[in-house]
Design an enzyme around this catalytic site. Structure first.
Site, PDB file in Angstrom:
ATOM      1  CE1 TYR A  55      12.670  -0.827  -7.798  1.00  0.00           C
ATOM      2  CE2 TYR A  55      14.546  -1.837  -6.706  1.00  0.00           C
ATOM      3  CZ  TYR A  55      13.403  -1.948  -7.461  1.00  0.00           C
ATOM      4  OH  TYR A  55      12.977  -3.178  -7.871  1.00  0.00           O
ATOM      5  CD  GLU A  63       9.590  -2.693  -8.434  1.00  0.00           C
ATOM      6  OE1 GLU A  63      10.624  -3.019  -9.037  1.00  0.00           O
ATOM      7  OE2 GLU A  63       8.525  -2.437  -9.028  1.00  0.00           O
TER       8      GLU A  63
END
Ligand code: GDP
Ligand code: MN
Length: 395
Positions: A118, A206
């Site tokens: 992530y 993101e």
């Protein structure tokens, strides 16, 4: 403003981030043509079909599917295009899929283990810097990781004046447990992602998951961007990416009329001039036992047209049981606002819910008289307490 995954990936690619390559389609035939073209470009024989909606969690909801033949591409595209996709971010009604991304399969077998990470870059308002947030626990719901195992999420503060320094990129790759080729690729990935974030004036960029392929390439498989609306004037090309299908229709209408509007879930519509007063009015509504149905700031120059546009938007929400108009007459005179309300009320016709108008400031008494003498079912008040009591009566 938000944009789609395929648009975000185009931005990443322009800034040197490795991406899972893909092409978009709006019909099953286009999907097959896209798959063939991708096969030519990348050599892939398997494809993922990805629903393009402004919401995450598509994988779990059936919006990301793997196809191992062109027939399967056709079949899955037929099923996916036009479906109402429900994910934990769409609400129970879901979102209609109008476009899909056909992407090369990048989860192919190879010499090393594939792994999902992530990574995001976001604005840190407290420090006035940008933060790179990253974790080796990628691919899954990052909110859950943050909740249950916050120690698995790392943060690196980036000074906007210097950008990502080489030692910071290496620290990130190291903390993610990478070595060799993958380590090198990750340092480049971090720098390029940060570059993309700065280039488009994003407040969030993101990537979940960032994939380490089985041949040690690092690439973005998914992408989510929040663009700063206040910087959009610098990016006409990005402003053109706006997809009105993905935005709240009433918020779009409000934008056209230069009204500051945010839809909420309550039952009392409110129209106010000035953001501070709007916040205070929402508090008063709550204290009176109601829930605000919206935030609406008509701004300094409230006139008959803006009042009418605002009232129309508020009344289009079937949940609204009452409307509270709370205007402070500073630059704008209360009698002018009152005439605007009366005119708007007449023009809209057939208003079934009580409308409460509280006017204070320049010509407040005159404004109240205009309302009281209009013969309309509009209740008037001078003090906020009076207005609150009427709201209490009607909700
Ligand atoms: P999200 O569910 O909306 O966040 O969509 P993502 O783009 O993150 O995809 C969800 C999941 O689909 C990923 O975590 C992967 O497990 C899977 N996926 C994405 N791309 C591929 C691919 O190229 N091949 C395979 N086999 N799975 C993929
Ligand atoms: Mn994702």
């Amino acid at each position: 403003m938000n944009i789609h995954e395929y648009q975000a990936k185009a931005i990443l690619k322009q800034n040197g981030v490795n991406i899972q390559e893909g092409l978009t389609a709006e019909t099953a035939d286009e999907a097959v043509a896209a798959a063939k073209e991708l096969q030519k470009q990348t050599g892939t024989g398997w494809w993922v079909l990805k629903a393009q909606i402004h919401a995450g969690g598509r994988g779990k909801g059936g919006g990301v599917k793997l196809a191992k033949s062109l027939d399967e591409v056709h079949q899955l595209a037929t099923e996916m295009i036009g479906m109402q996709l429900v994910t934990h971010q769409t609400g129970p009604e879901g979102k209609k899929v109008r476009k899909i991304l056909i992407a090369q399969d990048v989860y192919y077998p190879g010499p090393s283990e594939k792994k999902e990470y992530y990574m995001s870059v976001l604005l840190n308002r407290e420090t006035g810097k940008n933060t790179i947030m990253y974790s080796a626990e990628g691919g899954v719901d990052i909110e859950e990781v943050a909740d249950k195992t916050p120690e698995l999420i790392f943060k690196e503060e980036i000074d906007p004046g210097t950008g990502v320094l080489p030692f910071q990129a290496r620290k990130i790759a190291f903390n993610l447990g990478l070595e060799g080729q993958a380590f090198k690729e990750m340092t480049r990935f971090v720098a390029a992602l940060y570059r993309a974030y700065v280039a488009v004036d994003a407040s969030l960029f993101e990537i979940n998951p960032v994939l380490k392929t089985t041949d040690d390439k690092i690439m973005a498989v998914d992408a989510k961007v929040n663009l700063d609306d206040n910087a959009l004037f610098r990016h006409p090309d990005l402003a053109d990416m706006r997809d009105l299908n993905e935005e709240d229709a009433t918020e779009t209408e409000a934008g056209k009329n230069n009204l500051n509007f945010v839809k909420l879930d309550g039952n009392v519509g409110c129209m106010v001039n000035g953001a501070g007063l709007a916040m205070a009015t929402m508090d008063i509504i709550k204290l009176s036992g109601g829930e605000p149905a919206n935030f609406l700031d008509v701004g300094g120059g409230a006139n008959a047209e803006t009042v009418e546009a605002g009232l129309k938007i508020i009344l289009s929400d079937p949940a609204v049981k009452a409307v509270l108009i709370n205007v402070f007459g500073g630059i704008v005179r209360c009698d002018r606002v009152a005439s605007g309300v009366v005119e708007a009320y007449k023009n809209l016709g057939n208003i079934k819910v009580p409308v409460i108008v509280r006017l204070q400031g320049t010509n407040a008494e005159e404004g109240k008289a205009v309302i009281d003498n209009s013969g309309l079912k509009v209740r008037s008040a001078i003090t906020l307490k009076e207005a609150a009591d009427i709201v209490k009566e009607v909700v």
